[in-house]
Design an enzyme around this catalytic site. Structure first.
Site, PDB file in Angstrom:
ATOM      1  N   SER A 266       0.954  -0.989   0.441  1.00 39.41           N
ATOM      2  CA  SER A 266       0.151   0.115   0.180  1.00 39.41           C
ATOM      3  C   SER A 266       0.666   1.524  -0.004  1.00 39.41           C
ATOM      4  CB  SER A 266      -0.789   0.466   1.378  1.00 39.41           C
ATOM      5  OG  SER A 266      -0.379   0.080   2.318  1.00 39.41           O
ATOM      6  N   LYS A 267       0.159   2.305  -0.454  1.00 37.29           N
ATOM      7  CA  LYS A 267       1.015   3.605  -0.436  1.00 37.29           C
ATOM      8  C   LYS A 267       1.814   3.793   1.185  1.00 37.29           C
ATOM      9  CE  LYS A 267      -0.815   8.026   0.185  1.00 37.29           C
ATOM     10  NZ  LYS A 267      -0.024   8.943   0.628  1.00 37.29           N
ATOM     11  N   ARG A 268       0.347   3.823   1.997  1.00 36.96           N
ATOM     12  CA  ARG A 268       1.424   3.987   3.029  1.00 36.96           C
ATOM     13  C   ARG A 268       2.736   2.576   3.529  1.00 36.96           C
ATOM     14  NH1 ARG A 268      -2.314   1.817   7.233  1.00 36.96           N
ATOM     15  NH2 ARG A 268      -4.198   2.078   5.550  1.00 36.96           N
TER      16      ARG A 268
END
Ligand code: GLU
Length: 510
Positions: A266-268
Site C-alpha cells: 500500500s501507499k502507507r
C-alpha cells in the site's frame, strides 16, 4: 486464440495516484495487445462521483505515456468505440439495466439506508455477522420482487428513489476459465444481489464493466485479483444480456505484496519504508499532499517497466533484463504466477542500475542535464560525454548522478577533512606543495602524465602513491568517491585542480 482482433483495456477509476499494481495491469495489457497486433484501450471508470478526483485522469495518461505504454484509444485519443469515460455513457447502462428487469434477471429495490441497516441488524447471527441482500433476505425487503405490482408502479410513478439489483440465482455453479488460474467455480448462493444501477442513475462497476467490455469489443479482460470475487456477477450478466458468445477471456493478476509478503503493498508501506509506490509524483488536489513517484525518484521508464513485468512474470529462462520489445515478444499471460509477488525496492534499484549501465550517453545526457540544471549546474555535452561513462557504474538512480558528477563542474562545497587529518603530517604537506609546482609546469594535462608526475614526486618524498592518492581525491572531489583521480584532474583542468589543492591544503595544514 479467438480470430477477432485483440482488444484489451485498462480501466482505472480516476481517484488519485497510479499505484504500482495499476501500472503493472496496464503494462500486461499493453504487452499482450502489442504481441498480437491488437489495440490497447484506456477506459476511465468514473461512475462513482463521490470518489472522483480532478486531474487524476490526465495524470494516468501522463504516467502511461512516461512508461512508454500509451494506450491506442482513450479519452485523449478517441477511436470508434467512444466515449471512453463511463460518466459520458450513462444512458447506455440504464437501457441494459431496464432490459434485465424486464427479463426477470434484475429488480427494483426501494429500501432506504435505514431499512438496509435494520435488515443487517435483524438478520445478524453469530454465524452470519453481516447479512447480505440476497436470496435469503430479498423477499423481506422493499423491492419489485416482494411488493405487489401496483405498489411498485406507484413508487416508480412518484419518482421514489430506487436502485436496480441483480437477482442472483440460489443454486447455480458459475464457471470461470481464467488464463492464469484455470477453472474457478463459484456458488451463486454465496454472492449477494449486487446493485447494478444506483439511485443517482449511474451504473455500478459491475454493470458498466460488462456493458462496456461488450460495446468496446474487448476480447481479453485482464484485471487485478481483487476483482475475482465479482467475476460470477459479471459472467451472469454476460449470459443474461444474451452476449455469452462474445464474453472476453479472463485473467486475474496476482497482488503485489509488501516486502515481507504480509498483504498487499500500500501507499502507507511506501511512506513507512521510504520508497515510492506511485509511478509519478502525485499531488492530492484537496490536501496538497505530495506522494513520491518512481519517475521523480530517478528511475528510467524502461527500467521501471522491466522491473514491473518481473513482478509476477518471467520467461522461464532466468533472464531478468528485458527491453520493451523483448517483453512484447516473450510475454504470455499463462506464465504469470498465481501467487502474489513481493516488492523489493533494492531489487527495483538494481534494475535501474543495470539499465543505467547499459544506456548510451545519448540516452542519459538529457536526464543528467535536467538533473544538473535543476541544481543550478550548467553542464556542456562535451564534458558529459566523458564523465557519464566514468560514473554510471556508481549510480542506481538518475538522481545519484548529482553527487557523482557535481564536482566535475563546481568545486566541492564540503571537504571531508576528517578522512585526511588523522594521518596528515609535514611530509605530506611538503609533497603536495612540490606536486603543485610540478603540475603547474606540466604542459600535457592528460591523465597518464598527471599520474606520472604525481608518482615520481611521491617517490622523491619517500611516500607510497597510495598514501597520498586519497588526500588528493578528497581535495578534488570532497569525499572518498569517484572514478580514477587522475582522470578527474584531467577533466576538470589544471587551473581547477590547482585551485582545489590550494583550498584543501589550507584546511589540512591548519
Ligand atoms: N475500475 C476498476 C479498477 O479501478 C477496473 C477493474 C477492471 O479492470 O475490470 O480497478
Amino acid at each position: 486464440m479467438s480470430q477477432k482482433p485483440v482488444r484489451v483495456r485498462f480501466a482505472p477509476s480516476p481517484t488519485g495516484g497510479l499505484h504500482l499494481g495499476g501500472v503493472r495491469t496496464a503494462l500486461f495489457n499493453y504487452l499482450f495487445a502489442k504481441k498480437y497486433n491488437g489495440s490497447f484501450v484506456l477506459r476511465i471508470e468514473d461512475t462513482d462521483q463521490t470518489r472522483y478526483v480532478p486531474g487524476a485522469e490526465q495524470y494516468i495518461i501522463d504516467c502511461l505515456t512516461w512508461c512508454g505504454i500509451a494506450p491506442d484509444e482513450g479519452p485523449h485519443q478517441p477511436g470508434k468505440f467512444g466515449p471512453y469515460r463511463q460518466s459520458e455513457r450513462k444512458e447506455l447502462y440504464r437501457k441494459y439495466a431496464l432490459e434485465l428487469v424486464d427479463k426477470g434477471f434484475a429488480y427494483y429495490a426501494f429500501d432506504t439506508t435505514e431499512e438496509l441497516e435494520k435488515m443487517r441488524e435483524e438478520f445478524k447471527t453469530e454465524s452470519n455477522p453481516s447479512p447480505q441482500y440476497n436470496h435469503e433476505t430479498r423477499l423481506k425487503m422493499s423491492n419489485s420482487l416482494s411488493l405487489p405490482k401496483e405498489e411498485v408502479e406507484k413508487k416508480l410513478a412518484s419518482n421514489q428513489p430506487y436502485v436496480i439489483r441483480i437477482k442472483m440465482p440460489d443454486q447455480k455453479e458459475i464457471h470461470l476459465q481464467d488464463m492464469i488460474r484455470g477453472e474457478v467455480v463459484f456458488h451463486s448462493h454465496l454472492v449477494d444481489d449486487k446493485v447494478l444501477l444506483k439511485a443517482d442513475g449511474m451504473p455500478t462497476y459491475h454493470l458498466a464493466v460488462v456493458v462496456d467490455d461488450h460495446a468496446m469489443e474487448i476480447t481479453h479482460a485482464f484485471r487485478g485479483e481483487e476483482w475475482l470475487p465479482s467475476a460470477p456477477v459479471h459472467i451472469l450478466l454476460w449470459e443474461y444480456l444474451g452476449w455469452k458468445d462474445d464474453m472476453p477471456n479472463w485473467a486475474h493478476f496476482p497482488l503485489i505484496l509488501k516486502p515481507d509478503g504480509q498483504g498487499k503493498l500500500s501507499k502507507r508501506d511506501g511512506d513507512r519504508l521510504g520508497f515510492p509506490v506511485f509511478a509519478m509524483d502525485w499531488k492530492d488536489p484537496k490536501t496538497g499532499e505530495l506522494t513520491k513517484g518512481f519517475k521523480e525518484m530517478g528511475f528510467m521508464p524502461d527500467a521501471f517497466i522491466n522491473m514491473l513485468a518481473m513482478l509476477g512474470w518471467n520467461d522461464g529462462s532466468g533472464k531478468e533484463i528485458f527491453t520493451k520489445d523483448e517483453l512484447i515478444q516473450q510475454f504470455s499471460v499463462e506464465r504469470i504466477h498465481k501467487g502474489g509477488a513481493k516488492f523489493d525496492f533494492e531489487k527495483a534499484k538494481w534494475y535501474n542500475h543495470e539499465w543505467l549501465k547499459a544506456s548510451s550517453n545519448e540516452i542519459l545526457i538529457p536526464y543528467v542535464k535536467r538533473l544538473l540544471d535543476d541544481n543550478g549546474i550548467k553542464a556542456d555535452n562535451n564534458i558529459l560525454n566523458q564523465v557519464i561513462p566514468l560514473t554510471k557504474e556508481r549510480c542506481h538512480l538518475i538522481s545519484d548522478f548529482l553527487i557523482q558528477l557535481k564536482y566535475f563542474f563546481t568545486a566541492p562545497e564540503e571537504i571531508d577533512t576528517d578522512a585526511v587529518k588523522p594521518k596528515w603530517d609535514q611530509q605530506k604537506a611538503d609533497f603536495f606543495k612540490a606536486c603543485k609546482q610540478e603540475f603547474a609546469s606540466l604542459n600535457n594535462w592528460i591523465g597518464q602524465d598527471i599520474e606520472n608526475v604525481f608518482k615520481q614526486t611521491a617517490s622523491t618524498y619517500q611516500l607510497k602513491p597510495g598514501d597520498v592518492q586519497l588526500p588528493f581525491r578528497i581535495m578534488l572531489v570532497g569525499g572518498k568517491f569517484g572514478p580514477a583521480v587522475f582522470e578527474i584532474a584531467a577533466i576538470i583542468g589544471k587551473d581547477a585542480t590547482l585551485e582545489r589543492m590550494n583550498k584543501a591544503l589550507n584546511l589540512f595544514n591548519k
